[in-house]
Write a protein that holds these residues in place. Structure first.
Motif, PDB file in Angstrom:
ATOM      1  N   LYS A 124       5.360  15.765  66.002  1.00 31.89           N
ATOM      2  CA  LYS A 124       6.512  15.925  66.829  1.00 31.89           C
ATOM      3  C   LYS A 124       5.877  15.354  67.841  1.00 31.89           C
ATOM      4  O   LYS A 124       7.185  14.445  68.224  1.00 31.89           O
ATOM      5  CB  LYS A 124       7.291  17.639  67.580  1.00 31.89           C
ATOM      6  CG  LYS A 124       7.261  18.752  66.286  1.00 31.89           C
ATOM      7  CD  LYS A 124       7.236  19.540  66.695  1.00 31.89           C
ATOM      8  CE  LYS A 124       8.274  21.073  65.755  1.00 31.89           C
ATOM      9  NZ  LYS A 124       8.439  21.864  66.501  1.00 31.89           N
ATOM     10  N   ASP A 125       5.407  15.513  68.653  1.00 36.73           N
ATOM     11  CA  ASP A 125       5.088  14.013  69.653  1.00 36.73           C
ATOM     12  C   ASP A 125       4.920  12.975  69.216  1.00 36.73           C
ATOM     13  O   ASP A 125       4.444  11.524  70.329  1.00 36.73           O
ATOM     14  CB  ASP A 125       4.199  14.809  70.434  1.00 36.73           C
ATOM     15  CG  ASP A 125       2.871  14.648  70.043  1.00 36.73           C
ATOM     16  OD1 ASP A 125       2.330  14.850  69.183  1.00 36.73           O
ATOM     17  OD2 ASP A 125       1.625  14.724  70.568  1.00 36.73           O
ATOM     18  N   ALA A 126       4.651  12.632  68.509  1.00 35.91           N
ATOM     19  CA  ALA A 126       5.071  10.874  67.676  1.00 35.91           C
ATOM     20  C   ALA A 126       5.595   9.842  68.227  1.00 35.91           C
ATOM     21  O   ALA A 126       6.519  10.162  68.068  1.00 35.91           O
ATOM     22  CB  ALA A 126       3.902  11.089  66.483  1.00 35.91           C
ATOM     23  N   ALA A 127       5.547   8.695  68.819  1.00 37.27           N
ATOM     24  CA  ALA A 127       6.374   7.610  69.359  1.00 37.27           C
ATOM     25  C   ALA A 127       6.277   6.384  69.546  1.00 37.27           C
ATOM     26  O   ALA A 127       4.903   6.692  69.754  1.00 37.27           O
ATOM     27  CB  ALA A 127       6.699   8.683  71.142  1.00 37.27           C
ATOM     28  N   PHE A 128       7.141   5.291  69.630  1.00 38.49           N
ATOM     29  CA  PHE A 128       6.678   4.674  69.069  1.00 38.49           C
ATOM     30  C   PHE A 128       6.682   3.919  70.587  1.00 38.49           C
ATOM     31  O   PHE A 128       6.640   4.250  71.329  1.00 38.49           O
ATOM     32  CB  PHE A 128       7.832   3.526  69.137  1.00 38.49           C
ATOM     33  CG  PHE A 128       8.435   4.162  67.705  1.00 38.49           C
ATOM     34  CD1 PHE A 128       7.737   3.135  66.185  1.00 38.49           C
ATOM     35  CD2 PHE A 128       9.034   4.037  67.321  1.00 38.49           C
ATOM     36  CE1 PHE A 128       8.113   3.163  65.146  1.00 38.49           C
ATOM     37  CE2 PHE A 128       9.861   4.789  65.743  1.00 38.49           C
ATOM     38  CZ  PHE A 128       8.814   4.196  64.796  1.00 38.49           C
ATOM     39  N   SER A 129       5.393   2.761  70.698  1.00 35.44           N
ATOM     40  CA  SER A 129       5.077   2.689  71.905  1.00 35.44           C
ATOM     41  C   SER A 129       5.578   1.059  72.879  1.00 35.44           C
ATOM     42  O   SER A 129       4.601   0.237  71.384  1.00 35.44           O
ATOM     43  CB  SER A 129       3.517   2.422  71.982  1.00 35.44           C
ATOM     44  OG  SER A 129       3.073   1.905  73.805  1.00 35.44           O
TER      45      SER A 129
ATOM     46  N   LEU B  72       5.644   0.883  61.040  1.00 35.65           N
ATOM     47  CA  LEU B  72       5.798  -0.418  62.165  1.00 35.65           C
ATOM     48  C   LEU B  72       5.824  -1.905  62.129  1.00 35.65           C
ATOM     49  O   LEU B  72       5.812  -3.065  61.871  1.00 35.65           O
ATOM     50  CB  LEU B  72       6.144  -0.623  63.191  1.00 35.65           C
ATOM     51  CG  LEU B  72       7.072  -1.142  64.529  1.00 35.65           C
ATOM     52  CD1 LEU B  72       8.570  -1.512  63.853  1.00 35.65           C
ATOM     53  CD2 LEU B  72       7.533  -0.790  66.126  1.00 35.65           C
ATOM     54  N   TRP B  73       4.331  -1.582  62.096  1.00 26.26           N
ATOM     55  CA  TRP B  73       3.065  -2.958  62.347  1.00 26.26           C
ATOM     56  C   TRP B  73       3.580  -3.575  60.765  1.00 26.26           C
ATOM     57  O   TRP B  73       3.353  -4.387  60.412  1.00 26.26           O
ATOM     58  CB  TRP B  73       1.661  -2.460  62.216  1.00 26.26           C
ATOM     59  CG  TRP B  73       1.414  -2.466  63.120  1.00 26.26           C
ATOM     60  CD1 TRP B  73       0.698  -1.492  63.911  1.00 26.26           C
ATOM     61  CD2 TRP B  73       2.606  -3.197  64.909  1.00 26.26           C
ATOM     62  NE1 TRP B  73       0.238  -1.070  65.135  1.00 26.26           N
ATOM     63  CE2 TRP B  73       1.122  -2.195  65.791  1.00 26.26           C
ATOM     64  CE3 TRP B  73       3.189  -3.522  65.227  1.00 26.26           C
ATOM     65  CZ2 TRP B  73       2.189  -2.402  67.268  1.00 26.26           C
ATOM     66  CZ3 TRP B  73       3.214  -3.604  66.289  1.00 26.26           C
ATOM     67  CH2 TRP B  73       2.673  -2.812  67.325  1.00 26.26           C
ATOM     68  N   GLU B  74       3.584  -2.809  58.978  1.00 27.59           N
ATOM     69  CA  GLU B  74       4.042  -3.249  58.436  1.00 27.59           C
ATOM     70  C   GLU B  74       4.946  -4.220  57.621  1.00 27.59           C
ATOM     71  O   GLU B  74       4.914  -4.343  57.502  1.00 27.59           O
ATOM     72  CB  GLU B  74       3.541  -1.870  56.952  1.00 27.59           C
ATOM     73  CG  GLU B  74       2.663  -1.261  57.113  1.00 27.59           C
ATOM     74  CD  GLU B  74       1.277  -2.278  56.047  1.00 27.59           C
ATOM     75  OE1 GLU B  74       1.672  -3.268  55.677  1.00 27.59           O
ATOM     76  OE2 GLU B  74       0.159  -1.538  56.056  1.00 27.59           O
ATOM     77  N   ILE B  75       6.002  -3.231  58.803  1.00 25.73           N
ATOM     78  CA  ILE B  75       7.402  -3.977  58.540  1.00 25.73           C
ATOM     79  C   ILE B  75       7.477  -5.439  58.848  1.00 25.73           C
ATOM     80  O   ILE B  75       8.080  -6.557  58.790  1.00 25.73           O
ATOM     81  CB  ILE B  75       8.591  -3.403  59.017  1.00 25.73           C
ATOM     82  CG1 ILE B  75       8.055  -1.790  57.973  1.00 25.73           C
ATOM     83  CG2 ILE B  75      10.380  -4.319  58.772  1.00 25.73           C
ATOM     84  CD1 ILE B  75       8.917  -2.318  56.816  1.00 25.73           C
ATOM     85  N   ILE B  76       6.438  -5.174  60.747  1.00 27.29           N
ATOM     86  CA  ILE B  76       7.194  -6.427  60.824  1.00 27.29           C
ATOM     87  C   ILE B  76       5.979  -7.813  60.410  1.00 27.29           C
ATOM     88  O   ILE B  76       5.744  -8.745  60.441  1.00 27.29           O
ATOM     89  CB  ILE B  76       6.002  -6.515  62.765  1.00 27.29           C
ATOM     90  CG1 ILE B  76       7.467  -5.808  62.818  1.00 27.29           C
ATOM     91  CG2 ILE B  76       5.671  -7.768  63.537  1.00 27.29           C
ATOM     92  CD1 ILE B  76       7.061  -4.709  64.406  1.00 27.29           C
ATOM     93  N   ASP B  77       4.734  -7.010  59.253  1.00 28.94           N
ATOM     94  CA  ASP B  77       4.015  -7.942  59.086  1.00 28.94           C
ATOM     95  C   ASP B  77       4.690  -8.935  57.836  1.00 28.94           C
ATOM     96  O   ASP B  77       4.306  -9.893  57.664  1.00 28.94           O
ATOM     97  CB  ASP B  77       2.521  -7.583  58.624  1.00 28.94           C
ATOM     98  CG  ASP B  77       1.602  -7.201  60.027  1.00 28.94           C
ATOM     99  OD1 ASP B  77       2.062  -7.720  61.331  1.00 28.94           O
ATOM    100  OD2 ASP B  77       1.124  -6.296  59.995  1.00 28.94           O
ATOM    101  N   ASN B  78       5.476  -8.070  57.581  1.00 27.51           N
ATOM    102  CA  ASN B  78       6.355  -8.847  56.644  1.00 27.51           C
ATOM    103  C   ASN B  78       6.797  -9.856  56.528  1.00 27.51           C
ATOM    104  O   ASN B  78       6.849 -11.272  56.019  1.00 27.51           O
ATOM    105  CB  ASN B  78       7.227  -7.405  55.560  1.00 27.51           C
ATOM    106  CG  ASN B  78       6.128  -6.946  54.579  1.00 27.51           C
ATOM    107  OD1 ASN B  78       5.157  -6.993  54.366  1.00 27.51           O
ATOM    108  ND2 ASN B  78       7.410  -5.594  54.435  1.00 27.51           N
ATOM    109  N   SER B  79       7.800  -9.749  57.784  1.00 25.51           N
ATOM    110  CA  SER B  79       8.093 -11.190  58.875  1.00 25.51           C
ATOM    111  C   SER B  79       7.423 -12.470  59.162  1.00 25.51           C
ATOM    112  O   SER B  79       8.003 -13.388  58.654  1.00 25.51           O
ATOM    113  CB  SER B  79       9.495 -10.305  59.464  1.00 25.51           C
ATOM    114  OG  SER B  79      10.062  -8.877  58.868  1.00 25.51           O
TER     115      SER B  79
END
Length: 702
Positions: free
Chosen positions: A204-209, A47-54
């Motif tokens: 399976k338990d990986a989630a966005f914080s 998610l940081w990779e996509i946000i950092d592009n913006s």
């Protein structure tokens, strides 16, 4: 069961995409190389990779607003109002800019200059890695008054016949199509990326914080003044519905340093700014498609915000082109080296005023960092990182540039003749030298931390009545109020494992005092010396000489005040002892009731610890028809008890009650200590006035 080749649909594997999938298949096989891990940390990194592009668009001056939405269906969407990913055809590959960015490793606008002078996405792999690790990724670009759309499954472009990653997917075979999905308003540009993380890759338990998102968004808006970031969580994890927050800060990293600081200030926030140039040899793609080593001149911008406070904790945040580098790198090495160099030079120049002599130890890095809150940022084109996770900066030339800028600017502030800066510098230099002396004292304490034998006990305070046992887990140190209580406690204790240290009256309020004043205070020094584990930053829990430290004060207002002063000392200078649950408060009784025995039975003594408990006891006795002697004894202090009573009620582990001092909320505790014991009187006065109406006057001991 293994899948046979004949079971694979022919459309799932086409020759046209061999070159694309070769690179992205490596990402799927070894995701840890690119995102660190496949747990929640790796999921957030995508998610940081996509946000950092913006954010890079914002850094370049083309984006003012970014929106991040955590959807209820498990997807995440990032929207910005930047220029939009290029939609024209890239000549070398024959693919549109959108497809190049999302399918080709090491492709983007951050190579060779032109698009971005400083950016966070530096390896050109961010968007393509996220695409490769997504079950579905949809991208929409607003450019030229049109809305362009393209979808991918695990890195392969194609079309979905429906919503979500489970929809039927048809890959492109003959040629990719960047669909025109509609019209955009004239002059409106931007990019929208929505993707579903591939659960074949992530745990399976990986989630966005959401909390991590908040921290990152707040941090980014400090680093890019004027940028607005909107976070919206639609998952409804706690049943409270959709949660949305907006972040926008105009004050830059100076405001960020102020936000991070938790202790009262010694200095204002100081800004250290400058630039430096260096030459770097980099491979550049020439017109013939060959990589040729070329010398390129780079410019590195340095911007540092720092302030010192009265505490001893250090908070240093470092960034390269707004990307956090939690493990530091060459910019932090240069920053710390310059700090130490500047302070050593200025302290030497002011040796007489600071009572600093050649006999004293040299200043060390920890002395200077004590109480420091700093934000260190550098901006440069194509910095070299150690790994795609960008946690460590590796560009060597940055170390020297940061060091020179910080040394020059900080020395100017420390030697300034302006009234405000001069006064703050004097306080700061005194604090740094005091920290050095504390470290030296702590080292001396550490050297004498083991139990002393009969020949060595002279190094400990003579008023300490030590115990015989060397078993730390079993031993207890009672800090008692006054010599009268000491006399009784001496006879009441079990000298095998219970030690006594008397203090005279109320010790120094260390929340207001400097470190030097604290060390000069006889009572504070004796407590630190007896516990034997040092103080402040150098405190070592394993070196503590006692398993329990018990504060035994009178059960009155003065006793409570002394206990608070002692807890303030432990909280500020021996906090690990409190965090480990090894500090206790003794609970002496308030009353002794002599219950008259029935028949020939002897009279019985019952102790109570509060007024309500006394009333309940007397009511119970009255119901049973029992009598008691009038003139119930009310203890005003520990000195009123004889040794047998003190032992039975307060010191014997078989009968006593202890209150453990806990630190379940360090931040809240810090605020309470500052409110009750700090320098600022007005908040404390407001607290007392506000609480006056709730005070039970009957509880006041007059």
């Amino acid at each position: 069961m293994a899948v046979q080749p004949s079971q694979l649909a022919s459309s799932d594997y086409t020759a046209r995409h061999l070159s694309v999938l070769e690179g992205l298949e490596a990402v799927r096989k070894r995701p840890g190389m690119y995102i660190g891990s496949t747990d929640s940390r790796g999921l957030m990194h995508c998610l940081w990779e996509i946000i950092d592009n913006s954010v890079d668009e914002a850094l370049a001056g083309f984006c003012n607003r970014i929106e991040v939405v955590l959807r209820a269906d498990g997807s995440v969407e990032v929207l910005d109002d930047g220029r939009g990913i290029p939609v024209d055809v890239e000549p070398k590959t024959g693919l549109t800019g959108v497809e190049v960015v999302f399918t080709k490793l090491h492709a983007g606008g951050k190579f060779g200059g032109g698009s971005y002078t400083a950016s966070g996405g530096l390896h050109g792999v961010g968007a393509s890695v996220v695409n490769a690790l997504s079950a579905r990724l949809d991208v929409e670009v607003d450019r030229s008054s049109k809305v362009h759309r393209m979808s991918f499954r695990r890195g392969e472009p194609g079309t979905f016949a429906g919503e979500g990653p489970e929809a039927t997917f048809t890959p492109f075979v003959d040629g990719s199509v960047l669909e025109i999905a509609g019209r955009a308003k004239r002059g409106v540009t931007g990019t929208r990326v929505r993707y579903w993380a591939d659960r074949q890759i992530f745990l399976k338990d990986a989630a966005f914080s959401y909390d991590e998102l908040v921290t990152r968004a707040r941090q980014t808006t400090y680093l890019v003044p004027g940028l607005e970031i909107v976070l919206r969580d639609e998952r409804d994890l706690d049943g409270s519905g959709v949660h949305e927050e907006k972040f926008r800060h105009e004050g830059g990293i100076g405001e960020f340093a102020e936000f991070l600081a938790t202790d009262p200030p010694v200095t204002d926030v100081w800004r250290l700014q400058g630039t430096g140039k260096f030459t770097e040899t980099v491979p550049v793609l020439d017109s013939r498609g060959h990589m040729t080593p070329t010398d390129v001149e780079r410019e590195c911008e340095v911007d540092v915000a720092l302030r010192w406070g009265t505490g001893y904790d250090t908070e240093v945040r470092s960034f390269v082109n707004i990307i956090a580098t939690p493990k530091g790198g060459t910019h932090i090495s240069g920053f710390e080296a310059a700090l130490l160099k500047s302070f050593r030079a200025v302290v030497t120049e002011n040796a007489r005023k600071l009572k600093f002599s050649a006999k004293d130890d040299k200043l060390e890095k920890d002395d200077v960092l004590e109480g420091l809150t700093a934000v260190v940022t550098v901006r440069l084109a194509e910095p070299q990182f150690e790994g795609q996770t960008k946690e460590v900066l590796g560009t060597n030339a940055v170390r020297g540039i940061v060091s020179r800028v910080v040394d020059r600017e900080l020395t100017a502030l420390l030697t300034s003749t302006k009234r405000t800066e001069k006064a703050q510098s004097a306080l700061l230099l005194e604090k740094v030298v005091g920290a050095m002396r504390t470290r030296v004292t702590a080292r001396q304490h550490k050297e004498t931390q083991r139990r002393k034998n009969a020949l060595e006990t002279s190094s400990l305070p003579t008023k300490l009545k030590d115990c015989r046992s060397e078993d730390v887990e079993r031993s207890e140190l009672f800090i008692v109020e006054g010599d009268s209580a000491l006399g009784t406690a001496k006879d009441a204790r079990d000298s095998e494992f219970q030690a006594l240290l008397p203090i005279r009256g109320k010790i120094l309020n260390v929340q207001k005092a400097s470190i030097a004043d604290m060390l000069k205070n006889a009572e504070c020094g004796a407590i630190i010396q007896v516990i034997g584990a040092g103080s402040g930053r150098t405190f070592e829990l394993e070196a503590a000489r006692y398993g329990k430290v018990i504060l035994m004060t009178d059960a009155d207002v003065d006793g409570a005040h002394i206990r608070t002063l002692l807890l303030t000392l432990f909280f500020r200078y021996m906090r690990p002892l409190v965090e480990a649950g090894r500090v206790y408060a003794a609970v002496p009784p308030l009353h002794r009731v002599e219950v008259i025995g029935q028949g020939r039975a002897k009279n019985e003594f019952v102790y109570t610890y509060s007024e309500p408990e006394l009333h309940r006891l007397l009511s119970g006795l009255e119901k049973k028809g029992r009598r008691w002697k009038e003139n119930i004894q009310r203890y005003k202090g520990l000195g009123e008890m004889d040794a047998a009573q003190l032992k039975e009620t307060t010191m014997d582990p078989r009968h006593r009650t202890l209150r453990r001092v806990r630190m379940s909320d360090v931040a809240a505790a810090e605020r309470v200590f500052e409110l009750l014991m700090g320098n600022d009187v007005s908040p404390r006065k407001d607290f007392i006035v506000d609480g006056a109406a709730r005070l039970d006057r009957e509880r006041i001991d007059i």
